[in-house]
Write an enzyme that holds these catalytic residues in place. Structure first.
Site, short mmCIF file in Angstrom:
data_model
loop_
_atom_site.label_atom_id
_atom_site.label_comp_id
_atom_site.label_asym_id
_atom_site.label_seq_id
_atom_site.Cartn_x
_atom_site.Cartn_y
_atom_site.Cartn_z
N SER A 1 4.43 1.82 8.33
CA SER A 1 4.82 0.61 7.60
C SER A 1 3.88 -0.57 7.84
CB SER A 1 6.25 0.21 7.98
OG SER A 1 6.39 0.13 9.40
N GLU B 1 13.28 -17.10 5.72
CA GLU B 1 13.54 -17.11 7.15
C GLU B 1 12.60 -16.10 7.77
OE1 GLU B 1 14.90 -15.02 5.13
OE2 GLU B 1 14.75 -13.18 6.31
N LYS C 1 5.50 -5.41 3.81
CA LYS C 1 6.19 -6.64 3.40
C LYS C 1 5.54 -7.28 2.18
CE LYS C 1 8.56 -7.97 7.61
NZ LYS C 1 8.30 -6.80 8.49
C1 LIG Z 1 9.24 -6.03 9.21
C2 LIG Z 1 8.73 -4.70 9.55
C3 LIG Z 1 9.57 -3.56 9.64
C4 LIG Z 1 11.06 -3.62 9.50
O1 LIG Z 1 11.55 -3.96 8.25
P1 LIG Z 1 12.17 -2.94 7.21
O2 LIG Z 1 12.78 -3.81 6.20
O3 LIG Z 1 13.18 -2.09 7.94
O4 LIG Z 1 11.07 -2.10 6.69
C5 LIG Z 1 8.99 -2.33 9.87
N1 LIG Z 1 7.66 -2.20 10.07
C6 LIG Z 1 6.83 -3.27 10.02
C7 LIG Z 1 5.38 -3.06 10.25
C8 LIG Z 1 7.33 -4.55 9.77
O5 LIG Z 1 6.49 -5.59 9.73
#
Ligand SMILES: *Cc1c(COP(=O)(O)O)cnc(C)c1O
Length: 410
Positions: free
Chosen positions: A377, A108, A86
Protein backbone atom coordinates in the site's frame (compact mmCIF):
# COMPACT_ATOMS: atom_id res chain seq x y z
CA UNK A 1 -31.02 8.73 4.13
CA UNK A 2 -30.98 6.14 6.91
CA UNK A 3 -31.81 3.30 4.49
CA UNK A 4 -28.98 4.04 2.08
CA UNK A 5 -25.40 3.05 2.48
CA UNK A 6 -25.88 -0.13 4.49
CA UNK A 7 -23.74 -3.21 4.03
CA UNK A 8 -25.68 -5.88 5.89
CA UNK A 9 -26.15 -4.38 9.34
CA UNK A 10 -23.14 -2.03 8.99
CA UNK A 11 -22.68 1.49 7.65
CA UNK A 12 -25.43 4.10 7.41
CA UNK A 13 -25.19 7.81 8.04
CA UNK A 14 -25.87 9.00 11.59
CA UNK A 15 -25.60 12.73 11.07
CA UNK A 16 -26.49 15.93 12.85
CA UNK A 17 -29.52 17.44 11.09
CA UNK A 18 -27.46 20.40 9.87
CA UNK A 19 -25.16 18.18 7.75
CA UNK A 20 -27.87 16.10 6.04
CA UNK A 21 -28.22 18.50 3.12
CA UNK A 22 -24.44 18.61 2.56
CA UNK A 23 -24.23 14.82 2.49
CA UNK A 24 -27.17 14.66 0.06
CA UNK A 25 -25.41 17.13 -2.23
CA UNK A 26 -22.17 15.15 -2.02
CA UNK A 27 -23.94 11.88 -2.77
CA UNK A 28 -25.78 13.39 -5.73
CA UNK A 29 -22.52 14.79 -7.16
CA UNK A 30 -20.85 11.41 -6.73
CA UNK A 31 -23.73 9.49 -8.36
CA UNK A 32 -23.75 11.91 -11.30
CA UNK A 33 -19.98 11.56 -11.74
CA UNK A 34 -20.14 7.76 -11.48
CA UNK A 35 -22.83 7.65 -14.17
CA UNK A 36 -20.73 9.82 -16.51
CA UNK A 37 -18.23 7.66 -18.46
CA UNK A 38 -15.93 10.63 -19.03
CA UNK A 39 -15.43 11.02 -15.26
CA UNK A 40 -13.58 7.73 -14.80
CA UNK A 41 -11.53 8.44 -17.94
CA UNK A 42 -10.55 11.86 -16.55
CA UNK A 43 -9.65 10.20 -13.26
CA UNK A 44 -7.47 7.58 -14.96
CA UNK A 45 -5.78 10.25 -17.10
CA UNK A 46 -5.06 12.38 -14.03
CA UNK A 47 -3.61 9.45 -12.12
CA UNK A 48 -1.56 8.34 -15.13
CA UNK A 49 -0.16 11.79 -15.65
CA UNK A 50 0.34 12.85 -12.03
CA UNK A 51 0.79 9.65 -10.04
CA UNK A 52 2.46 6.82 -11.95
CA UNK A 53 -0.65 4.78 -12.77
CA UNK A 54 -0.98 2.02 -13.66
CA UNK A 55 1.42 1.01 -10.90
CA UNK A 56 3.41 -2.16 -11.69
CA UNK A 57 2.71 -5.68 -10.44
CA UNK A 58 6.20 -6.92 -9.51
CA UNK A 59 7.18 -10.61 -9.43
CA UNK A 60 9.06 -11.16 -6.14
CA UNK A 61 11.27 -13.92 -7.49
CA UNK A 62 13.76 -14.07 -4.61
CA UNK A 63 11.08 -14.23 -1.93
CA UNK A 64 9.32 -16.92 -3.95
CA UNK A 65 12.51 -19.03 -4.00
CA UNK A 66 13.10 -18.33 -0.32
CA UNK A 67 9.72 -19.76 0.72
CA UNK A 68 9.50 -22.41 -2.01
CA UNK A 69 5.76 -22.35 -2.65
CA UNK A 70 3.29 -20.14 -4.49
CA UNK A 71 4.68 -17.37 -6.69
CA UNK A 72 4.56 -13.98 -4.94
CA UNK A 73 3.49 -10.85 -6.83
CA UNK A 74 3.48 -7.38 -5.29
CA UNK A 75 1.12 -4.57 -6.33
CA UNK A 76 3.20 -1.40 -6.16
CA UNK A 77 0.98 1.29 -4.61
CA UNK A 78 4.18 2.64 -3.01
CA UNK A 79 4.99 4.18 -6.38
CA UNK A 80 2.11 6.64 -6.23
CA UNK A 81 2.89 10.31 -5.77
CA UNK A 82 3.20 11.01 -2.01
CA UNK A 83 4.14 7.37 -1.51
CA UNK A 84 0.92 5.43 -0.97
CA UNK A 85 -2.51 4.46 -2.26
CA UNK A 86 -3.95 7.50 -0.43
CA UNK A 87 -3.32 9.56 -3.58
CA UNK A 88 -6.02 7.56 -5.43
CA UNK A 89 -8.71 8.67 -3.01
CA UNK A 90 -7.70 12.32 -2.53
CA UNK A 91 -7.18 13.05 -6.22
CA UNK A 92 -10.55 11.46 -7.02
CA UNK A 93 -12.30 13.53 -4.36
CA UNK A 94 -10.49 16.59 -5.77
CA UNK A 95 -12.24 16.00 -9.10
CA UNK A 96 -15.57 15.76 -7.26
CA UNK A 97 -14.91 19.00 -5.37
CA UNK A 98 -14.29 20.75 -8.67
CA UNK A 99 -17.56 19.36 -10.06
CA UNK A 100 -19.42 20.62 -6.98
CA UNK A 101 -17.95 24.11 -7.52
CA UNK A 102 -16.38 24.28 -4.04
CA UNK A 103 -12.96 25.79 -3.45
CA UNK A 104 -11.87 24.74 0.01
CA UNK A 105 -10.97 21.31 1.42
CA UNK A 106 -10.44 20.18 5.00
CA UNK A 107 -9.20 16.88 6.40
CA UNK A 108 -8.17 15.20 9.60
CA UNK A 109 -4.90 13.38 9.89
CA UNK A 110 -3.23 11.22 12.54
CA UNK A 111 0.18 10.18 11.28
CA UNK A 112 0.09 12.97 8.71
CA UNK A 113 0.10 10.88 5.54
CA UNK A 114 -3.49 11.70 4.62
CA UNK A 115 -2.82 15.36 5.46
CA UNK A 116 0.15 15.51 3.10
CA UNK A 117 -1.84 13.76 0.34
CA UNK A 118 -4.78 16.17 0.77
CA UNK A 119 -2.52 19.26 0.86
CA UNK A 120 -0.84 18.00 -2.33
CA UNK A 121 -4.21 17.58 -4.06
CA UNK A 122 -5.25 21.09 -2.90
CA UNK A 123 -2.05 22.60 -4.33
CA UNK A 124 -2.61 20.82 -7.64
CA UNK A 125 -6.29 21.90 -7.91
CA UNK A 126 -5.80 25.39 -6.45
CA UNK A 127 -8.05 24.82 -3.41
CA UNK A 128 -7.65 26.37 0.02
CA UNK A 129 -6.77 23.70 2.55
CA UNK A 130 -7.01 23.28 6.32
CA UNK A 131 -5.70 20.15 8.05
CA UNK A 132 -6.77 19.23 11.60
CA UNK A 133 -4.27 17.31 13.64
CA UNK A 134 -4.08 16.47 17.36
CA UNK A 135 -1.36 18.44 19.18
CA UNK A 136 0.35 15.21 20.21
CA UNK A 137 0.50 14.10 16.58
CA UNK A 138 1.76 17.53 15.44
CA UNK A 139 4.72 17.08 17.77
CA UNK A 140 5.29 13.44 16.75
CA UNK A 141 5.02 13.98 13.00
CA UNK A 142 7.10 17.11 12.45
CA UNK A 143 8.29 16.22 8.89
CA UNK A 144 4.71 15.78 7.62
CA UNK A 145 3.60 19.05 9.25
CA UNK A 146 6.54 20.78 7.58
CA UNK A 147 5.47 19.55 4.12
CA UNK A 148 1.78 20.32 4.63
CA UNK A 149 2.71 23.91 5.46
CA UNK A 150 5.08 24.20 2.49
CA UNK A 151 2.24 22.91 0.29
CA UNK A 152 0.17 25.88 1.44
CA UNK A 153 -2.12 24.16 3.94
CA UNK A 154 -3.03 25.63 7.30
CA UNK A 155 -2.33 22.99 9.95
CA UNK A 156 -4.54 23.39 13.02
CA UNK A 157 -3.17 21.79 16.15
CA UNK A 158 -6.10 20.44 18.19
CA UNK A 159 -5.59 20.65 21.95
CA UNK A 160 -8.91 19.09 23.07
CA UNK A 161 -9.23 15.69 24.72
CA UNK A 162 -6.43 13.22 24.02
CA UNK A 163 -5.04 15.60 21.35
CA UNK A 164 -4.95 12.82 18.74
CA UNK A 165 -6.91 11.62 15.71
CA UNK A 166 -10.43 11.41 17.16
CA UNK A 167 -10.21 14.98 18.51
CA UNK A 168 -9.00 16.15 15.09
CA UNK A 169 -12.04 14.43 13.48
CA UNK A 170 -14.41 16.29 15.85
CA UNK A 171 -12.77 19.64 15.01
CA UNK A 172 -12.94 18.97 11.26
CA UNK A 173 -16.68 18.23 11.53
CA UNK A 174 -17.15 21.48 13.48
CA UNK A 175 -15.42 23.38 10.65
CA UNK A 176 -17.57 21.63 8.04
CA UNK A 177 -20.84 22.52 9.76
CA UNK A 178 -19.80 26.19 9.69
CA UNK A 179 -18.47 26.26 6.13
CA UNK A 180 -20.40 23.64 4.15
CA UNK A 181 -21.23 25.99 1.27
CA UNK A 182 -17.62 26.39 0.22
CA UNK A 183 -15.92 23.42 1.82
CA UNK A 184 -15.60 19.67 1.25
CA UNK A 185 -14.37 17.30 3.93
CA UNK A 186 -11.91 14.85 2.35
CA UNK A 187 -12.29 11.69 4.42
CA UNK A 188 -9.20 9.49 4.17
CA UNK A 189 -10.44 5.91 4.27
CA UNK A 190 -13.40 3.64 3.53
CA UNK A 191 -15.10 4.56 6.83
CA UNK A 192 -17.42 7.23 8.16
CA UNK A 193 -21.01 8.06 7.22
CA UNK A 194 -22.48 7.10 3.84
CA UNK A 195 -21.49 7.85 1.07
CA UNK A 196 -17.81 7.98 2.14
CA UNK A 197 -17.17 4.19 2.31
CA UNK A 198 -18.64 3.82 -1.20
CA UNK A 199 -16.87 6.88 -2.64
CA UNK A 200 -13.46 5.92 -1.28
CA UNK A 201 -13.85 2.32 -2.42
CA UNK A 202 -14.89 3.51 -5.88
CA UNK A 203 -11.65 5.50 -6.34
CA UNK A 204 -9.45 2.82 -4.75
CA UNK A 205 -10.99 0.14 -6.99
CA UNK A 206 -8.52 1.30 -9.64
CA UNK A 207 -5.95 -0.81 -7.73
CA UNK A 208 -7.95 -4.02 -8.02
CA UNK A 209 -8.93 -3.42 -11.65
CA UNK A 210 -5.30 -3.03 -12.63
CA UNK A 211 -4.07 -5.90 -10.46
CA UNK A 212 -6.57 -8.37 -11.93
CA UNK A 213 -5.62 -7.43 -15.48
CA UNK A 214 -1.90 -7.54 -14.70
CA UNK A 215 -1.90 -10.90 -12.93
CA UNK A 216 -3.83 -12.48 -15.82
CA UNK A 217 -1.39 -10.94 -18.34
CA UNK A 218 1.71 -12.01 -16.46
CA UNK A 219 0.72 -15.46 -15.19
CA UNK A 220 -2.32 -16.47 -17.23
CA UNK A 221 -4.26 -17.21 -14.08
CA UNK A 222 -6.09 -15.61 -11.18
CA UNK A 223 -4.33 -15.54 -7.82
CA UNK A 224 -5.14 -18.14 -5.18
CA UNK A 225 -5.00 -15.45 -2.48
CA UNK A 226 -4.82 -11.65 -2.24
CA UNK A 227 -3.38 -10.05 0.91
CA UNK A 228 -3.87 -6.47 2.12
CA UNK A 229 -3.35 -4.68 5.42
CA UNK A 230 -6.42 -3.13 7.09
CA UNK A 231 -6.46 0.21 8.87
CA UNK A 232 -9.68 1.97 7.94
CA UNK A 233 -9.85 -0.45 5.02
CA UNK A 234 -9.31 1.61 1.87
CA UNK A 235 -6.31 -0.15 0.30
CA UNK A 236 -7.87 -3.51 1.14
CA UNK A 237 -11.21 -2.55 -0.43
CA UNK A 238 -9.30 -1.16 -3.41
CA UNK A 239 -7.51 -4.37 -4.28
CA UNK A 240 -10.24 -6.78 -3.06
CA UNK A 241 -12.91 -5.13 -5.19
CA UNK A 242 -11.09 -6.34 -8.32
CA UNK A 243 -11.51 -9.98 -7.20
CA UNK A 244 -14.77 -10.02 -5.20
CA UNK A 245 -16.67 -11.70 -8.01
CA UNK A 246 -13.98 -14.39 -8.45
CA UNK A 247 -15.14 -16.96 -5.92
CA UNK A 248 -11.90 -18.97 -6.27
CA UNK A 249 -9.76 -16.05 -5.06
CA UNK A 250 -9.40 -15.99 -1.30
CA UNK A 251 -9.17 -12.48 0.16
CA UNK A 252 -7.13 -11.97 3.33
CA UNK A 253 -7.19 -8.75 5.39
CA UNK A 254 -4.41 -8.30 7.94
CA UNK A 255 -4.89 -6.05 10.97
CA UNK A 256 -2.45 -4.69 13.53
CA UNK A 257 -1.76 -7.34 16.17
CA UNK A 258 0.42 -4.87 18.10
CA UNK A 259 1.96 -6.55 21.13
CA UNK A 260 -0.18 -9.66 20.52
CA UNK A 261 -3.94 -10.22 20.64
CA UNK A 262 -3.71 -11.81 24.10
CA UNK A 263 -2.25 -8.55 25.54
CA UNK A 264 -5.26 -6.54 24.24
CA UNK A 265 -2.70 -3.96 23.06
CA UNK A 266 -3.52 -4.05 19.35
CA UNK A 267 -5.86 -2.58 16.73
CA UNK A 268 -7.52 -5.79 15.52
CA UNK A 269 -11.23 -5.08 15.19
CA UNK A 270 -12.15 -7.97 12.90
CA UNK A 271 -9.46 -10.57 13.71
CA UNK A 272 -9.88 -10.44 17.51
CA UNK A 273 -12.88 -10.84 19.78
CA UNK A 274 -12.09 -7.55 21.57
CA UNK A 275 -14.30 -5.34 19.37
CA UNK A 276 -18.07 -4.94 19.42
CA UNK A 277 -20.67 -3.41 17.12
CA UNK A 278 -21.69 0.15 17.81
CA UNK A 279 -22.48 3.52 16.27
CA UNK A 280 -19.80 6.21 16.48
CA UNK A 281 -18.36 8.89 14.21
CA UNK A 282 -21.53 8.73 12.12
CA UNK A 283 -21.66 5.04 11.16
CA UNK A 284 -22.18 1.51 12.47
CA UNK A 285 -19.33 -0.97 12.56
CA UNK A 286 -17.03 -2.91 14.90
CA UNK A 287 -15.23 -0.61 17.32
CA UNK A 288 -12.60 -1.34 19.94
CA UNK A 289 -14.67 0.00 22.83
CA UNK A 290 -15.39 -0.90 26.42
CA UNK A 291 -18.82 -1.90 27.78
CA UNK A 292 -19.84 1.75 28.17
CA UNK A 293 -19.01 2.55 24.55
CA UNK A 294 -15.80 4.38 25.50
CA UNK A 295 -13.19 3.95 22.77
CA UNK A 296 -10.16 1.96 23.93
CA UNK A 297 -6.52 2.80 23.39
CA UNK A 298 -5.26 1.02 20.30
CA UNK A 299 -1.71 0.09 19.54
CA UNK A 300 0.37 -0.62 16.47
CA UNK A 301 3.92 -0.06 15.29
CA UNK A 302 2.25 1.25 12.10
CA UNK A 303 0.52 4.60 12.74
CA UNK A 304 -1.78 4.12 9.72
CA UNK A 305 -3.37 0.96 11.17
CA UNK A 306 -3.97 2.39 14.62
CA UNK A 307 -7.71 3.12 14.43
CA UNK A 308 -10.69 2.11 16.63
CA UNK A 309 -13.24 1.57 13.82
CA UNK A 310 -13.12 -0.22 10.48
CA UNK A 311 -14.82 -0.05 7.10
CA UNK A 312 -18.48 -1.15 7.33
CA UNK A 313 -17.99 -2.85 3.94
CA UNK A 314 -15.20 -5.02 5.37
CA UNK A 315 -17.21 -5.69 8.53
CA UNK A 316 -19.94 -7.11 6.29
CA UNK A 317 -17.47 -9.10 4.15
CA UNK A 318 -16.30 -10.72 7.36
CA UNK A 319 -19.87 -11.52 8.37
CA UNK A 320 -20.52 -13.14 4.96
CA UNK A 321 -17.12 -14.89 5.17
CA UNK A 322 -15.96 -13.51 1.83
CA UNK A 323 -12.83 -12.05 3.48
CA UNK A 324 -10.69 -13.81 6.09
CA UNK A 325 -9.10 -11.57 8.77
CA UNK A 326 -5.77 -12.16 10.50
CA UNK A 327 -3.46 -10.07 12.69
CA UNK A 328 0.31 -9.57 12.58
CA UNK A 329 2.32 -8.49 15.63
CA UNK A 330 4.76 -5.57 15.64
CA UNK A 331 7.71 -7.97 15.90
CA UNK A 332 6.54 -10.10 12.96
CA UNK A 333 6.05 -6.94 10.92
CA UNK A 334 9.59 -5.65 11.45
CA UNK A 335 10.99 -9.11 10.55
CA UNK A 336 8.91 -9.30 7.34
CA UNK A 337 9.98 -5.77 6.37
CA UNK A 338 13.60 -6.67 6.95
CA UNK A 339 13.40 -9.82 4.82
CA UNK A 340 11.59 -8.00 1.99
CA UNK A 341 14.19 -5.22 1.88
CA UNK A 342 17.06 -7.73 1.81
CA UNK A 343 15.60 -10.19 -0.67
CA UNK A 344 13.87 -7.84 -3.12
CA UNK A 345 15.14 -4.30 -2.48
CA UNK A 346 11.52 -3.27 -1.91
CA UNK A 347 10.80 -1.06 1.10
CA UNK A 348 7.18 -1.60 2.13
CA UNK A 349 5.59 0.72 4.69
CA UNK A 350 5.14 -0.78 8.16
CA UNK A 351 1.40 -0.83 7.39
CA UNK A 352 1.88 -2.83 4.18
CA UNK A 353 4.34 -5.16 5.92
CA UNK A 354 1.40 -6.63 7.86
CA UNK A 355 0.12 -8.12 4.59
CA UNK A 356 3.59 -9.53 3.86
CA UNK A 357 3.68 -11.26 7.27
CA UNK A 358 0.53 -13.26 6.59
CA UNK A 359 1.54 -14.14 3.03
CA UNK A 360 4.94 -15.35 4.27
CA UNK A 361 3.21 -17.63 6.80
CA UNK A 362 1.14 -19.26 4.07
CA UNK A 363 2.93 -19.35 0.69
CA UNK A 364 5.21 -22.28 1.59
CA UNK A 365 2.15 -24.52 1.98
CA UNK A 366 0.79 -23.69 -1.48
CA UNK A 367 1.93 -25.45 -4.70
CA UNK A 368 4.37 -23.61 -7.03
CA UNK A 369 1.77 -23.25 -9.79
CA UNK A 370 -0.28 -21.03 -7.47
CA UNK A 371 0.06 -17.26 -7.40
CA UNK A 372 -0.53 -14.85 -4.53
CA UNK A 373 -0.75 -11.05 -4.71
CA UNK A 374 0.32 -8.76 -1.85
CA UNK A 375 -0.80 -5.14 -1.88
CA UNK A 376 2.19 -2.94 -1.03
CA UNK A 377 0.00 0.00 0.00
CA UNK A 378 2.88 2.41 0.57
CA UNK A 379 6.60 2.93 0.80
CA UNK A 380 8.55 2.64 4.02
CA UNK A 381 10.85 5.65 3.82
CA UNK A 382 8.57 7.51 6.25
CA UNK A 383 9.16 4.78 8.86
CA UNK A 384 12.89 5.40 9.22
CA UNK A 385 12.58 6.56 12.87
CA UNK A 386 10.48 3.59 13.97
CA UNK A 387 12.45 0.98 12.06
CA UNK A 388 15.80 2.35 13.27
CA UNK A 389 14.45 2.13 16.83
CA UNK A 390 13.28 -1.45 16.29
CA UNK A 391 16.77 -2.40 15.11
CA UNK A 392 18.38 -0.41 17.94
CA UNK A 393 20.59 1.23 15.35
CA UNK A 394 23.09 3.09 17.54
CA UNK A 395 24.66 5.28 14.87
CA UNK A 396 21.19 6.50 13.95
CA UNK A 397 20.23 7.13 17.58
CA UNK A 398 23.43 9.16 18.08
CA UNK A 399 22.59 11.20 14.97
CA UNK A 400 19.08 12.00 16.24
CA UNK A 401 20.43 12.87 19.68
CA UNK A 402 22.92 15.29 18.15
CA UNK A 403 20.21 16.93 16.00
CA UNK A 404 17.97 17.33 19.04
CA UNK A 405 20.75 18.96 21.05
CA UNK A 406 21.61 21.35 18.21
CA UNK A 407 17.91 22.22 17.95
CA UNK A 408 17.64 22.97 21.68
CA UNK A 409 20.81 25.11 21.63
CA UNK A 410 19.50 27.05 18.63
C1 LIG B 1 -2.94 5.09 5.63
C2 LIG B 1 -2.26 3.86 5.22
C3 LIG B 1 -2.83 2.57 5.43
C4 LIG B 1 -4.11 2.35 6.17
O1 LIG B 1 -5.26 2.83 5.56
P1 LIG B 1 -6.32 1.93 4.80
O2 LIG B 1 -7.46 2.85 4.61
O3 LIG B 1 -6.66 0.76 5.69
O4 LIG B 1 -5.71 1.47 3.54
C5 LIG B 1 -2.16 1.47 4.93
N1 LIG B 1 -0.97 1.59 4.31
C6 LIG B 1 -0.38 2.79 4.12
C7 LIG B 1 0.93 2.85 3.43
C8 LIG B 1 -1.00 3.96 4.57
O5 LIG B 1 -0.39 5.14 4.37
Amino acid sequence: MKERGYFGPFGGAYLPEILVGTFDEFEAAFEAARADPSFWRDYEALMGNYSCRPTPLTYAENLTHHFGGARIYVKREDLNHTGAHKANNVMGQGLLVRRMGKHRVIAETGAGQHGVATATMAAKFGFECTIYMGAVDVARQRPNVFWMERLGAQVVSVTDGSQTLKDAINEAFRDWVTNMDTTHYVLGTACGPHPFPTVVTYFQSIVGQEARRQVLDQTGRLPRRVYACVGGGSNAMGIFSGFLADQGVELVGVEAGGHGLETHRHAARLASSDASVGVAQGYRTYFLQDDDGQMRETHSVAAGLDYVGVSPILANLRETRRVRFEAATDREVVDALSLTVQKEGLIPALESSHAFVQAFKEVGKLPPEDVVVINQSGRGDKDIFTVADAFEDQAWQAFIQQKAEAYRAH
